[in-house]
Scaffold this active site. Structure first.
Site, PDB file in Angstrom:
ATOM      1  N   GLU A 165      31.685  50.983  16.232  1.00 43.31           N
ATOM      2  CA  GLU A 165      30.836  52.280  14.829  1.00 43.31           C
ATOM      3  C   GLU A 165      29.636  52.695  15.449  1.00 43.31           C
ATOM      4  O   GLU A 165      28.308  53.135  15.268  1.00 43.31           O
ATOM      5  CB  GLU A 165      29.489  51.319  14.193  1.00 43.31           C
ATOM      6  CG  GLU A 165      30.634  50.116  13.720  1.00 43.31           C
ATOM      7  CD  GLU A 165      30.845  49.451  12.550  1.00 43.31           C
ATOM      8  OE1 GLU A 165      29.198  49.286  12.116  1.00 43.31           O
ATOM      9  OE2 GLU A 165      31.619  48.294  11.775  1.00 43.31           O
ATOM     10  N   GLU A 370      37.101  45.450  12.588  1.00 42.66           N
ATOM     11  CA  GLU A 370      37.033  43.801  12.405  1.00 42.66           C
ATOM     12  C   GLU A 370      36.769  44.224  10.688  1.00 42.66           C
ATOM     13  O   GLU A 370      37.402  45.888  10.447  1.00 42.66           O
ATOM     14  CB  GLU A 370      35.458  45.434  12.476  1.00 42.66           C
ATOM     15  CG  GLU A 370      34.290  44.558  13.849  1.00 42.66           C
ATOM     16  CD  GLU A 370      33.183  44.620  13.916  1.00 42.66           C
ATOM     17  OE1 GLU A 370      32.515  44.975  13.394  1.00 42.66           O
ATOM     18  OE2 GLU A 370      33.129  45.169  14.677  1.00 42.66           O
TER      19      GLU A 370
HETATM   20  C1  BGP Z   1      29.647  45.442  11.601  1.00 40.37           C
HETATM   21  C2  BGP Z   1      29.325  45.256  13.299  1.00 40.37           C
HETATM   22  C3  BGP Z   1      29.542  43.925  14.330  1.00 40.37           C
HETATM   23  C4  BGP Z   1      29.314  43.050  12.781  1.00 40.37           C
HETATM   24  C5  BGP Z   1      29.723  43.107  11.564  1.00 40.37           C
HETATM   25  C6  BGP Z   1      29.312  42.304  10.421  1.00 40.37           C
HETATM   26  O1  BGP Z   1      29.311  47.001  11.601  1.00 40.37           O
HETATM   27  O2  BGP Z   1      30.207  46.332  13.986  1.00 40.37           O
HETATM   28  O3  BGP Z   1      29.088  43.992  15.396  1.00 40.37           O
HETATM   29  O4  BGP Z   1      27.086  42.908  12.545  1.00 40.37           O
HETATM   30  O5  BGP Z   1      29.382  44.571  11.194  1.00 40.37           O
HETATM   31  O6  BGP Z   1      27.830  43.396  10.530  1.00 40.37           O
HETATM   32  P1  BGP Z   1      26.532  41.885   9.771  1.00 40.37           P
HETATM   33  O7  BGP Z   1      26.201  41.217  11.131  1.00 40.37           O
HETATM   34  O8  BGP Z   1      25.455  43.037   9.572  1.00 40.37           O
HETATM   35  O9  BGP Z   1      27.079  41.035   8.153  1.00 40.37           O
END
Ligand code: BGP
Length: 469
Positions: A165, A370
């Site tokens: 990201e 993801e």
């Molecule tokens: C994405 C990241 C992950 C994870 C996911 C969920 O942006 O790559 O590492 O954190 O978001 O987000 P959050 O943990 O803020 O719910």
């Protein structure tokens, strides 16, 4: 809607799921691991620190056995840069190499393909103190780290993701706690896009290095891509959506795939005196770095309308909550979309739209690294009835199949997250896993693992190659 003739998922489609080192491992300052920026950042109010997380560092054999029980074909995890190189460069930590060798070997024991993210929001603190991605040397730091990874793990790891990201590091870096501005910075935008430039050049050089050192390996980016909708058919809203698509998405993919800066973004940077400085060879390096596939994270789409000039560029609430940019676009709440308990819009159809758009622009195979729903899962009598997660994932998998039927090349699907872990800034309570980890925010309890309802559902999806959802 006309019933579309569906193409089946290939039998070699990579069903799996994801984690990241800093959010899942724990043991963040033991066995020679150096601190990362995540370990030294101010812990968000009311959330746990990273000393334990899901304690994957000590439970990885049990966890991978559970992933194998679900039938995973792949496991996307990240390597902690500062566990391998405690100071970010120089001395290698043998216990760090040993841990990831064991993790990789445990995957291979079950024929689970390790899909490895090199850098997931966790810059070594020692390098951050030197300025992190603000330093021109950051390119060489990342290359040195890459050489260590390819040398030590390249014999068994055949799929690499460069930077998780990068677009969120640039657009929401301070919220994620992974990007900092040097003291006394006078032009924040120029500073941030200079850091982004160093990451783009570093990524390009690492992709070239990977092809040189491990010709049989494949490597790609892992961006957070959300197709941006116009709030209306009003032409000014369409222009605003083009602006945000370029700034949020295409800047990063154009640079990764074509080695060039997106023209809309470059014009925007010029208007703000924020164009990055190119070092000798940067343009050539960008041109010479080529991904073999595109990895991307999808949580939802974004919607925007014409700016009314009142937007500020303050850091957005988080990586999925659109801010606004004065003169370019204004955030808009899409009234056609429901939201999660944590305020993220839910848009399965937009997933198909996003996949189509990426494929039509870049014509490369894609893997979803993801996708998932964070929720306040409840453990009751040893069970977690996460029907909402089954519904979310089912609806998104259906859209992947439609996109495949649209002619888009999809390699695999790795929902976030394989197992409960620490959220970027909402702590342990925002759970995503197929596997429940029995701990609270501050009461670690026994860290016992439980199979959620979604565990059994996903096992069936994988066993039937996505035919039985
Ligand atoms: C994405 C990241 C992950 C994870 C996911 C969920 O942006 O790559 O590492 O954190 O978001 O987000 P959050 O943990 O803020 O719910």
């Amino acid at each position: 809607m006309l019933h579309k003739k569906l193409v089946k998922f290939d039998n070699d489609f990579l069903w799996g799921a994801s984690t990241s080192a800093y959010q899942v491992e724990g043991a963040n300052l033991v066995d020679g691991k150096g601190p990362s920026c995540q370990d030294v950042k101010e812990v968000p109010e009311g959330t746990s620190d990273l000393t334990v997380c899901a304690d994957h560092y000590h439970h990885f054999k049990e966890d991978i056995a559970l992933m194998a029980e679900m039938g995973f074909k792949t496991y996307r995890f990240s390597i902690s840069w500062s566990r391998v190189l405690p100071q970010g460069t120089g001395k290698i930590n043998p216990k760090g190499i040993e841990f990831y060798n064991q993790l990789i070997d445990e995957c291979l024991k079950y024929n689970i393909i390790p899909f490895v993210t090199m850098f997931h929001f966790d810059m070594p603190a020692a390098l951050d103190e030197k300025g992190g991605w603000s330093c021109p040397e950051s390119v060489e730091w990342f290359l040195e780290y890459a050489r260590v990874l390819f040398k030590n793990f390249g014999d068994r790891v055949k799929y690499w993701l460069t930077i998780n990201e990068q677009n969120m590091l640039t657009l929401a870096g301070q919220v994620i706690g992974a990007l900092h501005l040097p003291k006394g910075c006078t032009n924040e935008m120029k500073e941030i896009y200079q850091q982004n430039h160093y990451m783009l050049v570093a990524q390009a050089k690492v992709m070239s290095l990977c092809h040189d050192m491990n010709p049989d390996a494949k490597i790609g980016p892992a961006l957070n891509i959300s197709l941006v909708y116009a709030a209306s058919c009003r032409p000014e809203d369409v222009i605003a959506a083009q602006n945000f698509n370029a700034i949020r998405n295409w800047l990063y993919l154009d640079a990764s795939v074509y080695g060039v800066y997106n023209n809309l973004v470059w014009a925007y940077l010029q208007e703000n005196d924020a164009c990055p400085e190119f070092a000798d060879g940067d343009a050539e390096a960008l041109k010479n770095g080529h991904p073999d596939f595109i990895g991307f994270n999808y949580y939802n789409t974004a919607t925007c309308q014409e700016s009314d000039g009142t937007e500020t560029d303050n850091p957005v609430a988080d990586q999925q909550t659109t801010g606004g940019a004065a003169g370019l676009y204004r955030a808009y709440r899409n009234e056609y979309l429901e939201m999660t308990e944590f305020g993220w819009e839910i848009d399965p159809v937009g997933f198909r739209g996003t996949i189509r758009e990426i494929y039509s622009r870049y014509r490369l195979p894609m893997i979803v690294c993801e996708n998932g729903i964070g929720a306040y899962d409840q453990l009751v009598d040893g069970r977690v009835h996460d029907s909402y997660r089954i519904q979310y994932l089912r609806e998104h998998i259906e859209q992947i199949q439609l996109a495949i039927s649209d002619g888009c090349e999809m390699m695999g699907y790795c929902p976030w997250s394989a197992i409960d872990l620490i959220s970027t800034h909402e702590g342990m309570v925002k759970r995503y896993g197929f596997i429940y980890v029995d701990r609270e925010e501050f009461d670690l309890k026994q860290l016992k693992r439980y199979r959620k309802d979604s565990f059994y559902w996903y096992k069936k999806v994988i066993a039937t190659h996505g035919r039985d959802l």
